[in-house]
Design a protein around this motif. Sequence first.
Motif, PDB file in Angstrom:
ATOM      1  N   LEU A 238      36.451  35.905  37.116  1.00  0.00           N
ATOM      2  CA  LEU A 238      36.785  37.177  36.482  1.00  0.00           C
ATOM      3  C   LEU A 238      38.014  37.029  35.600  1.00  0.00           C
ATOM      4  O   LEU A 238      38.073  37.575  34.494  1.00  0.00           O
ATOM      5  CB  LEU A 238      37.025  38.247  37.552  1.00  0.00           C
ATOM      6  CG  LEU A 238      35.779  38.749  38.291  1.00  0.00           C
ATOM      7  CD1 LEU A 238      36.183  39.588  39.494  1.00  0.00           C
ATOM      8  CD2 LEU A 238      34.881  39.544  37.368  1.00  0.00           C
ATOM      9  N   ASP A 239      38.988  36.287  36.076  1.00  0.00           N
ATOM     10  CA  ASP A 239      40.198  36.072  35.283  1.00  0.00           C
ATOM     11  C   ASP A 239      39.873  35.315  33.989  1.00  0.00           C
ATOM     12  O   ASP A 239      40.449  35.587  32.928  1.00  0.00           O
ATOM     13  CB  ASP A 239      41.233  35.284  36.094  1.00  0.00           C
ATOM     14  CG  ASP A 239      41.908  36.140  37.152  1.00  0.00           C
ATOM     15  OD1 ASP A 239      41.775  37.377  37.084  1.00  0.00           O
ATOM     16  OD2 ASP A 239      42.551  35.572  38.049  1.00  0.00           O
ATOM     17  N   ALA A 240      38.943  34.371  34.101  1.00  0.00           N
ATOM     18  CA  ALA A 240      38.545  33.613  32.913  1.00  0.00           C
ATOM     19  C   ALA A 240      37.900  34.523  31.877  1.00  0.00           C
ATOM     20  O   ALA A 240      37.983  34.280  30.677  1.00  0.00           O
ATOM     21  CB  ALA A 240      37.586  32.489  33.305  1.00  0.00           C
ATOM     22  N   ASN A 241      37.272  35.605  32.372  1.00  0.00           N
ATOM     23  CA  ASN A 241      36.670  36.587  31.476  1.00  0.00           C
ATOM     24  C   ASN A 241      37.653  37.690  31.095  1.00  0.00           C
ATOM     25  O   ASN A 241      37.273  38.685  30.496  1.00  0.00           O
ATOM     26  CB  ASN A 241      35.442  37.229  32.151  1.00  0.00           C
ATOM     27  CG  ASN A 241      34.268  36.294  32.168  1.00  0.00           C
ATOM     28  OD1 ASN A 241      34.068  35.542  31.225  1.00  0.00           O
ATOM     29  ND2 ASN A 241      33.509  36.313  33.238  1.00  0.00           N
ATOM     30  N   ARG A 242      38.913  37.502  31.509  1.00  0.00           N
ATOM     31  CA  ARG A 242      39.970  38.485  31.239  1.00  0.00           C
ATOM     32  C   ARG A 242      39.654  39.845  31.849  1.00  0.00           C
ATOM     33  O   ARG A 242      40.042  40.884  31.335  1.00  0.00           O
ATOM     34  CB  ARG A 242      40.218  38.630  29.735  1.00  0.00           C
ATOM     35  CG  ARG A 242      40.690  37.341  29.086  1.00  0.00           C
ATOM     36  CD  ARG A 242      40.959  37.529  27.621  1.00  0.00           C
ATOM     37  NE  ARG A 242      41.421  36.287  27.005  1.00  0.00           N
ATOM     38  CZ  ARG A 242      41.734  36.155  25.732  1.00  0.00           C
ATOM     39  NH1 ARG A 242      41.654  37.215  24.927  1.00  0.00           N
ATOM     40  NH2 ARG A 242      42.131  35.003  25.244  1.00  0.00           N
ATOM     41  N   LEU A 243      38.941  39.808  32.976  1.00  0.00           N
ATOM     42  CA  LEU A 243      38.606  41.061  33.653  1.00  0.00           C
ATOM     43  C   LEU A 243      39.416  41.243  34.931  1.00  0.00           C
ATOM     44  O   LEU A 243      39.253  42.213  35.643  1.00  0.00           O
ATOM     45  CB  LEU A 243      37.106  41.084  33.979  1.00  0.00           C
ATOM     46  CG  LEU A 243      36.208  41.165  32.758  1.00  0.00           C
ATOM     47  CD1 LEU A 243      34.763  40.906  33.153  1.00  0.00           C
ATOM     48  CD2 LEU A 243      36.326  42.523  32.093  1.00  0.00           C
ATOM     49  N   LYS A 244      40.295  40.255  35.206  1.00  0.00           N
ATOM     50  CA  LYS A 244      41.141  40.303  36.391  1.00  0.00           C
ATOM     51  C   LYS A 244      40.315  40.590  37.641  1.00  0.00           C
ATOM     52  O   LYS A 244      39.395  39.864  37.941  1.00  0.00           O
ATOM     53  CB  LYS A 244      42.256  41.337  36.196  1.00  0.00           C
ATOM     54  CG  LYS A 244      43.132  41.017  34.997  1.00  0.00           C
ATOM     55  CD  LYS A 244      43.755  39.642  35.117  1.00  0.00           C
ATOM     56  CE  LYS A 244      44.596  39.288  33.910  1.00  0.00           C
ATOM     57  NZ  LYS A 244      45.083  37.902  33.973  1.00  0.00           N
ATOM     58  N   SER A 245      40.587  41.672  38.351  1.00  0.00           N
ATOM     59  CA  SER A 245      39.868  41.954  39.590  1.00  0.00           C
ATOM     60  C   SER A 245      38.601  42.757  39.368  1.00  0.00           C
ATOM     61  O   SER A 245      38.021  43.281  40.304  1.00  0.00           O
ATOM     62  CB  SER A 245      40.782  42.710  40.567  1.00  0.00           C
ATOM     63  OG  SER A 245      41.924  41.953  40.860  1.00  0.00           O
ATOM     64  N   GLY A 246      38.167  42.885  38.152  1.00  0.00           N
ATOM     65  CA  GLY A 246      36.942  43.621  37.881  1.00  0.00           C
ATOM     66  C   GLY A 246      37.126  45.119  37.860  1.00  0.00           C
ATOM     67  O   GLY A 246      36.164  45.873  37.755  1.00  0.00           O
ATOM     68  N   VAL A 247      38.378  45.576  37.945  1.00  0.00           N
ATOM     69  CA  VAL A 247      38.634  47.010  37.983  1.00  0.00           C
ATOM     70  C   VAL A 247      38.166  47.678  36.699  1.00  0.00           C
ATOM     71  O   VAL A 247      37.499  48.713  36.716  1.00  0.00           O
ATOM     72  CB  VAL A 247      40.132  47.288  38.223  1.00  0.00           C
ATOM     73  CG1 VAL A 247      40.430  48.771  38.048  1.00  0.00           C
ATOM     74  CG2 VAL A 247      40.539  46.833  39.611  1.00  0.00           C
ATOM     75  N   GLN A 248      38.488  47.049  35.546  1.00  0.00           N
ATOM     76  CA  GLN A 248      38.075  47.631  34.269  1.00  0.00           C
ATOM     77  C   GLN A 248      36.553  47.690  34.177  1.00  0.00           C
ATOM     78  O   GLN A 248      35.968  48.663  33.705  1.00  0.00           O
ATOM     79  CB  GLN A 248      38.624  46.791  33.108  1.00  0.00           C
ATOM     80  CG  GLN A 248      40.125  46.588  33.154  1.00  0.00           C
ATOM     81  CD  GLN A 248      40.490  45.245  33.755  1.00  0.00           C
ATOM     82  OE1 GLN A 248      39.996  44.886  34.814  1.00  0.00           O
ATOM     83  NE2 GLN A 248      41.366  44.516  33.088  1.00  0.00           N
TER      84      GLN A 248
END
Length: 296
Positions: A238-248
């Motif tokens: 998720l971090d690699a996709n710049r989505l961090k913890s998927g919250v967004q």
Amino acid sequence: MACNSGSVQSVADKTVAAKNQIDKLQTMILAQEADNKARFYAEIEGHLKDAGVTDARELSYNSDIKTEYSSEFSLDKIAAVVTKSLAAIAAAQDPLAKKPAMSPEAIKTYTDVVNTVAEAAKSSSTASASLSFSMNRLSPGLFAFLYASSINIKDVDTFGSEAVTTTAVYYRFMQSIDDVKSEASFGAAVIDAKNFIDMKTIQAALTDDLANGKIDIDEWMKKDALYTDAVNRIKARLDANRLKSGVQLLSIHPPAPGASANQQLVLASIQRLSTLGATYQQVVETSRARLANCYY
């Protein structure tokens, strides 16, 4: 297909009694297949109805069985079979379609979904029971469903102090032409974001099991470490996709401290474990640190 983990197989290879016990477990789970399949299909119908999908047709259905020690987290063989089936279905889709059926990355992430569903079935905590069923929209028009059910046996003379669990994993892939036309967004990160949260629910349920005496401290330590590795692996993607913890991605916000069901479960577990002595101190401290860092 039925397979055993290496540790269980090594015992079965040494004694007839162990092999007979494993055969008995697998026979029992096979006897439940008709009921489990009916329950699985009923869940699918309900979820498709809620999603507004009315034209779904089956592309593939199958099931596999794995026997392992209850503390193990080693369903890679089953996950590999499920994802191989998924890859075959994706490859069979129309190559001229506007969007590909599934990317290799999305298929790879599905391994963790299989593991989460199977672990939920193995857990004795009611907190994770709902996660033994999974519906994922893998791409426009392609839906994947998973369901798992487990039974276990404890025979000190044969397997030692640990219980042995047999888990049946059922998987079904379906297609909706109407959904293809809707052109809704999809991707591997959608799968990871939901599974990131689901795996933490499994982890909270593990602490609940320990606090209620359903597992011992050694099993908690072993499985919690494996679950943490899984959470970190998913988060890295998720971090690699710049989505961090998927919250967004999930359009949700972190709950206020103590507000979520997982937080409440872990808080209650901490209260019980705090009264049980120094043996459980590390669990208490780890759980408190996770709550302080909004892990759950």
